[in-house]
Design an enzyme around this catalytic site. Sequence first.
Site, mmCIF file in Angstrom:
data_model
loop_
_atom_site.group_PDB
_atom_site.id
_atom_site.type_symbol
_atom_site.label_atom_id
_atom_site.label_comp_id
_atom_site.label_asym_id
_atom_site.label_seq_id
_atom_site.Cartn_x
_atom_site.Cartn_y
_atom_site.Cartn_z
ATOM 1 N N ASN A 85 18.871 55.059 -21.002
ATOM 2 C CA ASN A 85 17.524 54.374 -20.128
ATOM 3 C C ASN A 85 18.057 53.045 -20.019
ATOM 4 O OD1 ASN A 85 16.027 56.606 -20.560
ATOM 5 N ND2 ASN A 85 15.418 56.200 -22.525
ATOM 6 N N GLN A 92 13.463 51.926 -21.622
ATOM 7 C CA GLN A 92 14.214 51.297 -22.498
ATOM 8 C C GLN A 92 13.412 50.329 -23.437
ATOM 9 O OE1 GLN A 92 17.558 48.874 -21.245
ATOM 10 N NE2 GLN A 92 18.395 48.777 -23.293
ATOM 11 N N VAL A 94 14.943 49.368 -26.911
ATOM 12 C CA VAL A 94 15.719 48.643 -27.524
ATOM 13 C C VAL A 94 16.750 47.928 -26.722
ATOM 14 C CG1 VAL A 94 17.147 48.374 -29.680
ATOM 15 C CG2 VAL A 94 15.309 50.068 -29.757
ATOM 16 N N HIS A 98 22.613 51.670 -25.617
ATOM 17 C CA HIS A 98 22.789 52.874 -26.268
ATOM 18 C C HIS A 98 22.684 54.050 -25.399
ATOM 19 C CE1 HIS A 98 18.467 51.613 -26.297
ATOM 20 N NE2 HIS A 98 18.341 52.963 -26.198
ATOM 21 N N HIS A 100 21.879 58.207 -25.424
ATOM 22 C CA HIS A 100 21.199 59.262 -26.381
ATOM 23 C C HIS A 100 22.038 60.408 -26.161
ATOM 24 C CE1 HIS A 100 16.948 57.149 -26.718
ATOM 25 N NE2 HIS A 100 17.545 56.468 -25.747
#
Length: 112
Positions: A85, A92, A94, A98, A100
Amino acid sequence: MTLFEKIIAREIPADIVFENDHVLAFRDIHPVAPTHVLVIPKKPIAMLSEATEEDAALLGQVLLGANAVAKTLGLMPGGFRVVVNNGEGAGQTVFHLHAHVIAGRSLTWPPG
Ligand code: AMP
């Protein structure tokens, strides 16, 4: 310091499933599927759209980390999805890049 940097620093607990020199992978606290793991680079970068050529190796390590998670958890041949994201508009929350890794249920395409 973001939440994920605190997880890297072991200041916040996490259910870690894979780690190497470049990435850390841990189970998402609010899973959207039976398997839902986040792969984060240890070197923080806020989001994919901020990546430059200098981040090429880091980006590769995140995808290889997703593959390592899949191998560790035996996600093949069932299959798995890798999602990034990018930005608030894409969900998003955070701002430490990253990926997922999602598996264990029927995953429709296109995503909702
Ligand atoms: P995103 O919405 O793409 O930024 O993803 C952030 C993810 O971090 C969400 O799926 C959250 O459920 C997850 N999350 C938030 N806090 C934690 C935590 N302490 N441990 C594990 N996952 C978390």
